[in-house]
Design a protein around this motif. Sequence first.
Motif, PDB file in Angstrom:
ATOM      1  N   ALA A  47      -8.110   2.755   5.982  1.00  0.00           N
ATOM      2  CA  ALA A  47      -8.942   2.279   4.885  1.00  0.00           C
ATOM      3  C   ALA A  47      -8.806   2.364   3.134  1.00  0.00           C
ATOM      4  O   ALA A  47     -10.046   2.073   2.205  1.00  0.00           O
ATOM      5  N   THR A  48      -7.357   1.833   3.289  1.00  0.00           N
ATOM      6  CA  THR A  48      -7.382   1.290   2.083  1.00  0.00           C
ATOM      7  C   THR A  48      -7.655   0.427   1.022  1.00  0.00           C
ATOM      8  O   THR A  48      -7.288  -0.878   2.041  1.00  0.00           O
ATOM      9  N   PRO A  49      -7.797  -0.146   0.253  1.00  0.00           N
ATOM     10  CA  PRO A  49      -8.749  -1.341  -0.511  1.00  0.00           C
ATOM     11  C   PRO A  49      -7.552  -2.194  -0.347  1.00  0.00           C
ATOM     12  O   PRO A  49      -8.045  -3.229   0.441  1.00  0.00           O
ATOM     13  N   ALA A  50      -7.005  -1.897  -0.703  1.00  0.00           N
ATOM     14  CA  ALA A  50      -5.594  -3.599  -0.920  1.00  0.00           C
ATOM     15  C   ALA A  50      -5.119  -3.926   0.365  1.00  0.00           C
ATOM     16  O   ALA A  50      -5.047  -5.259   0.820  1.00  0.00           O
ATOM     17  N   ASP A  82      -7.865  -8.259   8.396  1.00  0.00           N
ATOM     18  CA  ASP A  82      -9.430  -8.651   9.113  1.00  0.00           C
ATOM     19  C   ASP A  82      -9.293  -8.374  10.166  1.00  0.00           C
ATOM     20  O   ASP A  82      -8.744  -8.110  11.026  1.00  0.00           O
ATOM     21  N   VAL A  93       0.765  -1.318   0.120  1.00  0.00           N
ATOM     22  CA  VAL A  93      -0.117   0.235  -0.221  1.00  0.00           C
ATOM     23  C   VAL A  93       1.130   0.954   0.038  1.00  0.00           C
ATOM     24  O   VAL A  93       2.280   1.595   0.592  1.00  0.00           O
ATOM     25  N   THR A 138      -7.538  -3.723   3.380  1.00  0.00           N
ATOM     26  CA  THR A 138      -9.028  -4.429   3.880  1.00  0.00           C
ATOM     27  C   THR A 138      -8.981  -4.925   2.994  1.00  0.00           C
ATOM     28  O   THR A 138     -10.202  -6.040   3.512  1.00  0.00           O
ATOM     29  N   ALA A 139      -8.841  -5.586   1.655  1.00  0.00           N
ATOM     30  CA  ALA A 139      -8.903  -7.220   1.354  1.00  0.00           C
ATOM     31  C   ALA A 139      -7.895  -7.883   1.741  1.00  0.00           C
ATOM     32  O   ALA A 139      -8.619  -9.234   1.753  1.00  0.00           O
ATOM     33  N   THR A 140      -6.844  -7.701   2.486  1.00  0.00           N
ATOM     34  CA  THR A 140      -5.459  -7.723   2.705  1.00  0.00           C
ATOM     35  C   THR A 140      -5.920  -8.632   4.414  1.00  0.00           C
ATOM     36  O   THR A 140      -5.766  -9.926   5.033  1.00  0.00           O
TER      37      THR A 140
END
Length: 277
Positions: free
Chosen positions: A142-145, A151, A130, A147-149
């Motif tokens: 809040a970066t998508p990468a 929990d 990120v 939050t997708a990685t």
Amino acid sequence: MSATDLTDLTDLRTDQPHSARMYDYYLGGRDNYAADRAAAGRAIAAFPSIIVIARTNRVWMHRATRYLAEQGIRQFLDIGTGIPTSPNLHEIAQEVAPDSRVVYVDRDPIVRAQSARLLNGTPEGRTAYVEADAADPTALLATPALTATLDLTRPIALSLNAVLHFFPDARDPYALVAHLMQALAPGSHLVLSHVTADFDPEGIDRAIQVYASAGIPAQARTKPEVERFLDGLEPIPPGVALPHRWNTDGQAESSRVTADISDAEVSCYVAMARKPS
């Protein structure tokens, strides 16, 4: 990939020293430029033990990551990643637990260009990079990468190694750490290392002046000031300590790098603490 391979990136600002590239130089890396080497050379001349600090800090990162992975932590957030130098944090964590998930955060274009070296994890685990500013923790988390990685409802090890001394008091690093830890789940851990002038104030002051002259503000902190980063957390014994005295465990890697060095040469505190339930 070496620094000379990255000339197509227009935002490297190779004419200005960068703390991550200077750190890479201390570690014997190749991803640095003339301005970085010149500034690092001045820092070494002012305080020769700065190389010991850098290399001891690297050993600390390895030991802390391995310890937490062995304790069951499976998520790691490494802020201020720096130039990739193997073994990286995910390699240590996934060696212990192949399903570990790691997010690296930095904003140096060299780190971005070399992020592939940070993404070569195990099939069972996951790694992500990120590009974000640590001074804006709300946007970072809040970066998508990220939050997708990771929990955020489960424990995470937050690594802030060799980062916080680049946040002078005017930038309120204590609020930064508190914000990050507040957003993480109970059972999360804070891992940090921080330069101190407690053992060689003149040498550290000379080094800080070199960094300041290169446009890189820094601030050493005393042991009580470093302990303040752990407010509200449960320190893992022995608490804030010098890295070569923190839970000496006889690991061959640690003994090779930290044997026969003085406290003044290390001039760096490390700590680990757990967010209570």
